[in-house]
Scaffold this motif. Structure first.
Motif, PDB file in Angstrom:
ATOM      1  N   GLN A 202     -33.971 -19.775 -90.300  1.00  0.00           N
ATOM      2  CA  GLN A 202     -35.235 -20.108 -90.967  1.00  0.00           C
ATOM      3  C   GLN A 202     -35.022 -21.241 -91.976  1.00  0.00           C
ATOM      4  O   GLN A 202     -35.824 -22.168 -92.083  1.00  0.00           O
ATOM      5  CB  GLN A 202     -35.769 -18.849 -91.664  1.00  0.00           C
ATOM      6  N   LEU A 203     -33.925 -21.155 -92.697  1.00  0.00           N
ATOM      7  CA  LEU A 203     -33.564 -22.223 -93.638  1.00  0.00           C
ATOM      8  C   LEU A 203     -33.441 -23.549 -92.887  1.00  0.00           C
ATOM      9  O   LEU A 203     -33.960 -24.580 -93.312  1.00  0.00           O
ATOM     10  CB  LEU A 203     -32.233 -21.851 -94.298  1.00  0.00           C
ATOM     11  N   GLY A 204     -32.762 -23.491 -91.734  1.00  0.00           N
ATOM     12  CA  GLY A 204     -32.576 -24.691 -90.929  1.00  0.00           C
ATOM     13  C   GLY A 204     -33.890 -25.230 -90.410  1.00  0.00           C
ATOM     14  O   GLY A 204     -34.122 -26.440 -90.437  1.00  0.00           O
ATOM     15  N   LEU A 259     -44.276 -30.847 -97.758  1.00  0.00           N
ATOM     16  CA  LEU A 259     -42.838 -30.705 -98.005  1.00  0.00           C
ATOM     17  C   LEU A 259     -42.575 -29.548 -98.963  1.00  0.00           C
ATOM     18  O   LEU A 259     -41.644 -28.762 -98.780  1.00  0.00           O
ATOM     19  CB  LEU A 259     -42.267 -32.000 -98.583  1.00  0.00           C
ATOM     20  N   ASN A 260     -43.415 -29.432-100.003  1.00  0.00           N
ATOM     21  CA  ASN A 260     -43.249 -28.336-100.958  1.00  0.00           C
ATOM     22  C   ASN A 260     -43.363 -26.984-100.272  1.00  0.00           C
ATOM     23  O   ASN A 260     -42.647 -26.044-100.619  1.00  0.00           O
ATOM     24  CB  ASN A 260     -44.310 -28.430-102.060  1.00  0.00           C
ATOM     25  N   MET A 261     -44.262 -26.892 -99.292  1.00  0.00           N
ATOM     26  CA  MET A 261     -44.408 -25.616 -98.581  1.00  0.00           C
ATOM     27  C   MET A 261     -43.125 -25.268 -97.846  1.00  0.00           C
ATOM     28  O   MET A 261     -42.726 -24.108 -97.795  1.00  0.00           O
ATOM     29  CB  MET A 261     -45.571 -25.688 -97.594  1.00  0.00           C
ATOM     30  N   SER A 262     -42.473 -26.276 -97.271  1.00  0.00           N
ATOM     31  CA  SER A 262     -41.215 -26.003 -96.584  1.00  0.00           C
ATOM     32  C   SER A 262     -40.126 -25.611 -97.578  1.00  0.00           C
ATOM     33  O   SER A 262     -39.297 -24.748 -97.295  1.00  0.00           O
ATOM     34  CB  SER A 262     -40.771 -27.222 -95.766  1.00  0.00           C
ATOM     35  N   ILE A 263     -40.126 -26.242 -98.750  1.00  0.00           N
ATOM     36  CA  ILE A 263     -39.119 -25.872 -99.753  1.00  0.00           C
ATOM     37  C   ILE A 263     -39.346 -24.437-100.208  1.00  0.00           C
ATOM     38  O   ILE A 263     -38.394 -23.675-100.408  1.00  0.00           O
ATOM     39  CB  ILE A 263     -39.156 -26.851-100.937  1.00  0.00           C
ATOM     40  N   ALA A 264     -40.625 -24.033-100.332  1.00  0.00           N
ATOM     41  CA  ALA A 264     -40.916 -22.650-100.717  1.00  0.00           C
ATOM     42  C   ALA A 264     -40.309 -21.686 -99.696  1.00  0.00           C
ATOM     43  O   ALA A 264     -39.697 -20.683-100.057  1.00  0.00           O
ATOM     44  CB  ALA A 264     -42.428 -22.439-100.820  1.00  0.00           C
ATOM     45  N   ARG A 265     -40.443 -22.032 -98.408  1.00  0.00           N
ATOM     46  CA  ARG A 265     -39.867 -21.181 -97.361  1.00  0.00           C
ATOM     47  C   ARG A 265     -38.345 -21.182 -97.417  1.00  0.00           C
ATOM     48  O   ARG A 265     -37.696 -20.167 -97.215  1.00  0.00           O
ATOM     49  CB  ARG A 265     -40.309 -21.668 -95.978  1.00  0.00           C
ATOM     50  N   MET A 266     -37.782 -22.367 -97.680  1.00  0.00           N
ATOM     51  CA  MET A 266     -36.319 -22.450 -97.744  1.00  0.00           C
ATOM     52  C   MET A 266     -35.793 -21.617 -98.895  1.00  0.00           C
ATOM     53  O   MET A 266     -34.805 -20.903 -98.764  1.00  0.00           O
ATOM     54  CB  MET A 266     -35.888 -23.900 -97.961  1.00  0.00           C
ATOM     55  N   SER A 267     -36.452 -21.721-100.063  1.00  0.00           N
ATOM     56  CA  SER A 267     -35.902 -21.005-101.211  1.00  0.00           C
ATOM     57  C   SER A 267     -36.088 -19.507-101.031  1.00  0.00           C
ATOM     58  O   SER A 267     -35.219 -18.723-101.406  1.00  0.00           O
ATOM     59  CB  SER A 267     -36.507 -21.516-102.517  1.00  0.00           C
ATOM     60  N   ALA A 268     -37.198 -19.087-100.382  1.00  0.00           N
ATOM     61  CA  ALA A 268     -37.374 -17.656-100.108  1.00  0.00           C
ATOM     62  C   ALA A 268     -36.266 -17.158 -99.188  1.00  0.00           C
ATOM     63  O   ALA A 268     -35.709 -16.077 -99.395  1.00  0.00           O
ATOM     64  CB  ALA A 268     -38.741 -17.405 -99.491  1.00  0.00           C
ATOM     65  N   ALA A 269     -35.929 -17.965 -98.169  1.00  0.00           N
ATOM     66  CA  ALA A 269     -34.858 -17.571 -97.248  1.00  0.00           C
ATOM     67  C   ALA A 269     -33.515 -17.538 -97.985  1.00  0.00           C
ATOM     68  O   ALA A 269     -32.724 -16.610 -97.818  1.00  0.00           O
ATOM     69  CB  ALA A 269     -34.796 -18.536 -96.066  1.00  0.00           C
ATOM     70  N   PHE A 270     -33.298 -18.537 -98.815  1.00  0.00           N
ATOM     71  CA  PHE A 270     -32.022 -18.644 -99.526  1.00  0.00           C
ATOM     72  C   PHE A 270     -31.791 -17.431-100.429  1.00  0.00           C
ATOM     73  O   PHE A 270     -30.671 -16.925-100.529  1.00  0.00           O
ATOM     74  CB  PHE A 270     -32.011 -19.937-100.343  1.00  0.00           C
TER      75      PHE A 270
END
Lengths: 312, 208
Positions: A202-204, A259-270
């Motif tokens: 998901q991060l990827g 882009l911010n929405m994708s970062i939100a998903r990345m940080s949630a996954a992280f």
């Protein structure tokens, strides 16, 4: 790849910066050793991130040692330890993606890029073939992506998300395949879809979207001028020959929010990731939560001239 | 079960207050709202459960001495898929169980003439879950346009808006950085003050 994925240096501790550099230099050394001199030129911050993320899931850490830089013998470097699977995988990813990029340039580049790609191809293919034999999943993912990207760009109905999907899927596959290989090394058994593979995948996926959209913004002016494909042209109805600064600002603000929405998903996954080796957690956190937003700021909101001076 | 202190990331000698703070931090991090419609929602749920259990265990163990600690429950997601009178009950349950492809197939089978606000909302949710953020946003705002009074759609849009503005990470061009005075600002302000003084006949910085 593109070099967008890098830490925000001002927020790194000195020790963390040294470790980051050590992995960068270690990746460079590994590229040279395994795939030859040409492969060293494919070294990127993006693949350093890949190595770093998987080093965080690796059970053993090889430590660091001092050595001389192979490219600039006057410089002393810290290298991360030898024979680490994540660094080896990152090197393979690096040469495979560079080779696919050359093929892609040949397919739809101008005359200059076609010639360049033709000249470089014999140099790149040896390393890529070797890496592809060692990591067939990486090679297959890259080939699939090139095909899917072509289809997405040719289909007049595909929107921004559909155009970003192949790159996103490529990174998802590279990340979860890398994690899968690490698990095999750690425990000896292969679990097809472990929770960690899902999280890293998901991060990827969102990192891939992020990179693709950033690249689309970075190239927008050039693509409009040269009448090349760019997903933003279709999405924001940019039919004119030139794009006014106001219009560009409007487009970039819109993309920034996506882009911010994708970062939100990345940080949630992280946050869900329980690192096997927490040593690199602060650097990874820095890259996701500060490095990427910083890059958005530089590429989307600051003048182009300032951008060229950036380096880590 | 794993060591509850390890789960909360505190030492066994931590005070009740420290444990409470650590618990609150973690509960905020893994709150269902942060993972609503994320493909990782199940993993976040497990994590939340683990944290709740660890906190309960520590607090029950410590209760012998003191009493009066009640943990705050994690709360539930601000929007669920259970609204009454839905014409897409089947799609909603498919989305809830994570069968995104099946849900999308049913939605795509609906002829475009009979696509109502709920259709756009659910299609938006499918896209959101898949990570297609641009089209998800467009579909949900379309749903709100068609049915402005619907609280469920609005709640989803609020979540999306705060993500877009960088509340969950990212960059917001309209937000001034914390501690907005850089070294550069100090210098330029000093030079400016010096110029002003010189205009009036004085001098703030003698060398320039």
């Amino acid at each position: 790849m593109f070099g967008y994925i890098r830490p925000h240096k001002a927020e790194l501790r000195l020790r963390e910066f040294e470790e980051y550099r050590g992995i960068y230099c270690g990746l460079c050394r590994d590229l040279g050793k395994r795939y030859g001199l040409f492969a060293r030129m494919t070294l990127s911050y993006d693949c350093t991130f890949y190595a770093l993320l998987l080093l965080g899931e690796s059970l053993r850490c090889g430590g660091f040692y001092q050595g001389r830089c192979r490219v600039n013998p006057l410089k002393k470097c810290t290298y991360c330890g030898n024979e680490q699977k994540p660094v080896q995988m990152a090197a393979a990813v690096s040469v495979i993606l560079a080779y696919e990029k050359l093929l892609d340039d040949f397919q739809d580049g101008g005359l200059g890029r076609k010639t360049l790609s033709l000249l470089l191809r014999p140099l790149a293919s040896r390393g890529a073939n070797k890496a592809g034999k060692e990591y067939p999943r990486f090679m297959e993912a890259a080939q699939r992506m090139r095909q899917a990207q072509k289809e997405a760009e040719e289909d007049p109905l595909s929107g921004l998300d559909a155009c970003a999907h192949p790159t996103a899927q490529l990174l998802q596959e590279l990340f979860s395949a890398g994690q899968c290989l690490l698990e095999v090394e750690n425990s000896g058994t292969e679990v097809p879809v472990s929770p960690k593979q899902r999280i890293i995948g998901q991060l990827g996926y969102h990192l891939g979207r992020w990179v693709y959209l950033m690249d689309a913004c970075d190239d927008l002016q050039k693509d409009i001028k040269k009448k090349r494909f760019n997903p933003l042209i279709r999405r924001f109805g940019l039919t004119e020959q030139e794009i006014s600064p106001e219009k560009e600002k409007e487009v970039f603000s819109g993309v920034n929010e996506i882009l911010n929405m994708s970062i939100a998903r990345m940080s949630a996954a992280f946050e869900l990731l329980e690192h096997s080796n927490a040593e690199f957690e602060p650097i990874l956190r820095n890259i996701i939560l500060q490095g990427l937003p910083q890059m958005q700021k530089e590429i989307l909101f600051q003048k182009k001239e300032q951008k060229d001076g950036r380096s880590v | 079960m794993a060591d509850p202190y390890k789960v909360l990331g505190v030492s066994p000698s931590a005070t009740d207050e420290e444990i409470k703070t650590a618990y609150r931090e973690l509960a905020k991090k893994y709150h269902p709202d942060n993972y609503a419609d994320s493909p990782l929602a199940d993993l976040a749920g497990e994590k939340m459960k683990e944290i709740n259990e660890a906190y309960d265990q520590i607090m029950t163990e410590r209760k012998q001495g003191a009493s009066g600690y009640g943990r705050q429950t994690g709360g539930t997601s601000s929007y669920g898929y259970g609204s009454a009178g839905s014409s897409y009950a089947d799609v909603r349950s498919l989305i809830m169980t994570g069968r995104i492809a099946d849900a999308e197939q049913i939605l795509n089978g609906v002829p475009s003439a009979s696509r109502n606000a709920e259709w756009y909302f659910l299609k938006g949710m499918v896209l959101y879950k898949r990570g297609w953020m641009d089209e998800a946003t467009n579909h949900i705002s379309r749903a709100i346009q068609m049915d402005p009074g619907n609280a469920e759609y609005r709640a989803a849009m609020n979540q999306i808006s705060s993500q877009r503005n960088g509340a969950y990470g990212g960059y917001n061009p309209n937000m001034r950085p914390v501690g907005g005075c850089t070294g550069c600002d100090i210098c330029s302000n000093l030079i400016c003050a010096d110029c002003c003084c010189e205009c009036m006949g004085g001098d703030l910085i003698p060398c320039c």
